[in-house]
Motif scaffolding. Structure first.
Motif, PDB file in Angstrom:
ATOM      1  N   VAL A 222       0.842  -1.189   0.000  1.00  0.00           N
ATOM      2  CA  VAL A 222       0.000   0.000   0.000  1.00  0.00           C
ATOM      3  C   VAL A 222       0.881   1.243   0.000  1.00  0.00           C
ATOM      4  O   VAL A 222       1.688   1.442   0.919  1.00  0.00           O
ATOM      5  N   ASN A 223       0.723   2.045  -1.022  1.00  0.00           N
ATOM      6  CA  ASN A 223       1.444   3.308  -1.158  1.00  0.00           C
ATOM      7  C   ASN A 223       0.482   4.418  -0.748  1.00  0.00           C
ATOM      8  O   ASN A 223      -0.283   4.932  -1.554  1.00  0.00           O
ATOM      9  N   ALA A 224       0.500   4.767   0.551  1.00  0.00           N
ATOM     10  CA  ALA A 224      -0.485   5.693   1.111  1.00  0.00           C
ATOM     11  C   ALA A 224       0.078   7.108   1.058  1.00  0.00           C
ATOM     12  O   ALA A 224       0.884   7.505   1.904  1.00  0.00           O
ATOM     13  N   VAL A 225      -0.347   7.884   0.072  1.00  0.00           N
ATOM     14  CA  VAL A 225       0.222   9.203  -0.195  1.00  0.00           C
ATOM     15  C   VAL A 225      -0.639  10.336   0.344  1.00  0.00           C
ATOM     16  O   VAL A 225      -0.131  11.387   0.741  1.00  0.00           O
ATOM     17  N   GLY A 226      -1.952  10.153   0.396  1.00  0.00           N
ATOM     18  CA  GLY A 226      -2.860  11.275   0.647  1.00  0.00           C
ATOM     19  C   GLY A 226      -2.980  11.726   2.094  1.00  0.00           C
ATOM     20  O   GLY A 226      -3.328  12.878   2.351  1.00  0.00           O
ATOM     21  N   GLY A 227      -2.716  10.844   3.061  1.00  0.00           N
ATOM     22  CA  GLY A 227      -2.796  11.262   4.461  1.00  0.00           C
ATOM     23  C   GLY A 227      -1.542  12.022   4.854  1.00  0.00           C
ATOM     24  O   GLY A 227      -0.491  11.420   5.034  1.00  0.00           O
ATOM     25  N   ASP A 228      -1.634  13.354   4.961  1.00  0.00           N
ATOM     26  CA  ASP A 228      -0.403  14.134   5.134  1.00  0.00           C
ATOM     27  C   ASP A 228      -0.552  15.333   6.053  1.00  0.00           C
ATOM     28  O   ASP A 228       0.249  16.264   6.005  1.00  0.00           O
ATOM     29  N   CYS A 229      -1.559  15.324   6.920  1.00  0.00           N
ATOM     30  CA  CYS A 229      -1.666  16.378   7.931  1.00  0.00           C
ATOM     31  C   CYS A 229      -2.588  15.895   9.045  1.00  0.00           C
ATOM     32  O   CYS A 229      -3.325  14.922   8.866  1.00  0.00           O
ATOM     33  N   PRO A 230      -2.554  16.524  10.213  1.00  0.00           N
ATOM     34  CA  PRO A 230      -3.428  16.097  11.303  1.00  0.00           C
ATOM     35  C   PRO A 230      -4.889  16.096  10.877  1.00  0.00           C
ATOM     36  O   PRO A 230      -5.364  17.035  10.228  1.00  0.00           O
ATOM     37  N   GLY A 231      -5.584  15.025  11.210  1.00  0.00           N
ATOM     38  CA  GLY A 231      -6.993  14.917  10.858  1.00  0.00           C
ATOM     39  C   GLY A 231      -7.249  14.451   9.449  1.00  0.00           C
ATOM     40  O   GLY A 231      -8.399  14.413   9.011  1.00  0.00           O
ATOM     41  N   LYS A 232      -6.209  14.044   8.726  1.00  0.00           N
ATOM     42  CA  LYS A 232      -6.365  13.600   7.333  1.00  0.00           C
ATOM     43  C   LYS A 232      -5.720  12.224   7.185  1.00  0.00           C
ATOM     44  O   LYS A 232      -4.503  12.092   7.232  1.00  0.00           O
TER      45      LYS A 232
END
Length: 359
Positions: A222-232
């Motif tokens: 899994v290449n998880a790129v989109g979660g990149d800030c608190p609450g995301k």
């Protein structure tokens, strides 16, 4: 003088070099800097959050060079005809503080993120991987798809986005790669089923569950790129519990990545440990791996270093009079002294000499 590279300059360099070639070369620069991990100043990025987005500064330095990137993340920008992500960066000489390069980094960040994703997957995905699901088909998706096709040999990509027009756009753009079969799925579940690699690159600032545990199969990366800030976030917590999780810089990812959902002692591996050989990459064909990628300043350092080299090689970019160069460095007032006609500025020949001293 400071080297200035704008959006059109970067686009011209991409046309000359070729995007797959640039992605591979940038991955090499990034890997080299990760090997030199201990020589870098490291800190979590400085973020200013609002109800509609985030603005961040990402600094790092080694003994020779300092770099920072300014970047935003505003998911609703597309309704105002603006990109969700916009960025610029600076590369400076540590010995003098002189800014060597000022560059756009919106396009450059998309290239470096794709390079980092493919570089991590080269250590974590199964070598036999040929299929990928792409959940989220926005502005970075083409770069991700091209990186995995050119660097890992991915031949089949299944797309899913809540915006069908985004998926259609991505499919049209990938038609230029005849060795790549691209199909649009009606659901995320259908896109993921049987995929060797799953890339999640969504934009909404929310705790989403794009990937649930029942969608994960043995051996999947899994290449998880989109979660990149608190609450995301993008991954259900149980997906992380099932997997071996690799991160860029643990203190930052604990705050911003998908592992923000997990206990403080949840075990992770930093990518530099794999590059150095201190930790293994994939350990079995059945192992589930997750690259919890939030983007780290070292990668922007690598990207700016690479771009500076390319700009000089191709003669692309402009000289920018960003800071004054004076006959007497203690006499800044000479620039505004009445009747001076900027007589305090040194001549062009002296500028060339000063520039050469910083090269």
């Amino acid at each position: 003088m400071t080297q200035y590279i704008d959006v059109q300059d970067v686009a011209e360099i991409v046309q000359r070099e070729g995007l797959p070639q640039m992605i591979a070369a940038m991955a090499s620069y990034i890997e080299s800097d990760y090997r030199d991990w201990k020589s870098f100043d490291k800190s979590a990025r400085v973020a200013s959050h609002s109800t509609v987005g985030v603005i961040e500064l990402m600094p790092t330095a080694n003994e020779a060079l300092y770099a920072f990137k300014y970047v935003n993340g505003h998911p609703q920008n597309t309704f105002s005809a603006l990109p969700t992500v916009m960025a610029f960066g600076v590369l400076a000489d540590v010995g003098t503080g002189f800014p060597l390069l000022l560059s756009e980094m919106t396009l450059l960040t998309a290239i470096r993120t794709a390079a980092m994703s493919a570089l991590a997957a080269s250590r974590l995905a199964r070598k036999s991987s040929r299929s990928m699901a792409m959940i989220g088909n926005g502005s970075q998706s083409e770069f991700q798809a091209i990186a995995f096709h050119s660097m890992l040999g991915i031949r089949e990509i299944r797309l899913y986005d809540t915006d069908i027009e985004a998926s259609q756009k991505l499919k049209r753009n990938l038609a230029a790669f005849p060795g790549l079969e691209v199909t649009i799925s009606q659901t995320a579940e259908h896109a993921v089923r049987g995929a060797d690699i799953v890339t999640t690159v969504t934009a909404d600032k929310t705790n989403a569950t794009i990937l649930r545990p029942e969608m994960v199969e043995p051996g999947m990366h899994v290449n998880a790129v989109g979660g990149d800030c608190p609450g995301k976030t993008e991954l259900h917590p149980e997906v992380l519990s099932l997997a071996r999780v690799v991160v860029e810089y643990e203190p930052q990812t604990r705050i911003e990545g998908d592992i923000q959902q997990m206990p403080a002692d949840f075990p992770v591996t930093e990518f530099h440990q794999i590059v150095s050989g201190a930790q293994p990459g994939r350990t079995s064909e059945q192992e589930v791996t997750v690259f919890d990628s939030v983007g780290f300043a070292l990668e922007d350092f690598s990207a700016l270093r690479y771009l500076r080299d390319l700009g000089q090689r191709h003669g692309v970019g402009h000289e920018l009079n960003l800071v004054p160069t004076l006959h007497d460095p203690k006499d800044l007032y000479a620039l505004v002294r009445p009747g001076s006609s900027q007589s305090g500025v040194i001549d062009k020949g002296s500028k060339v000499q000063a520039k050469a001293a910083l090269a």
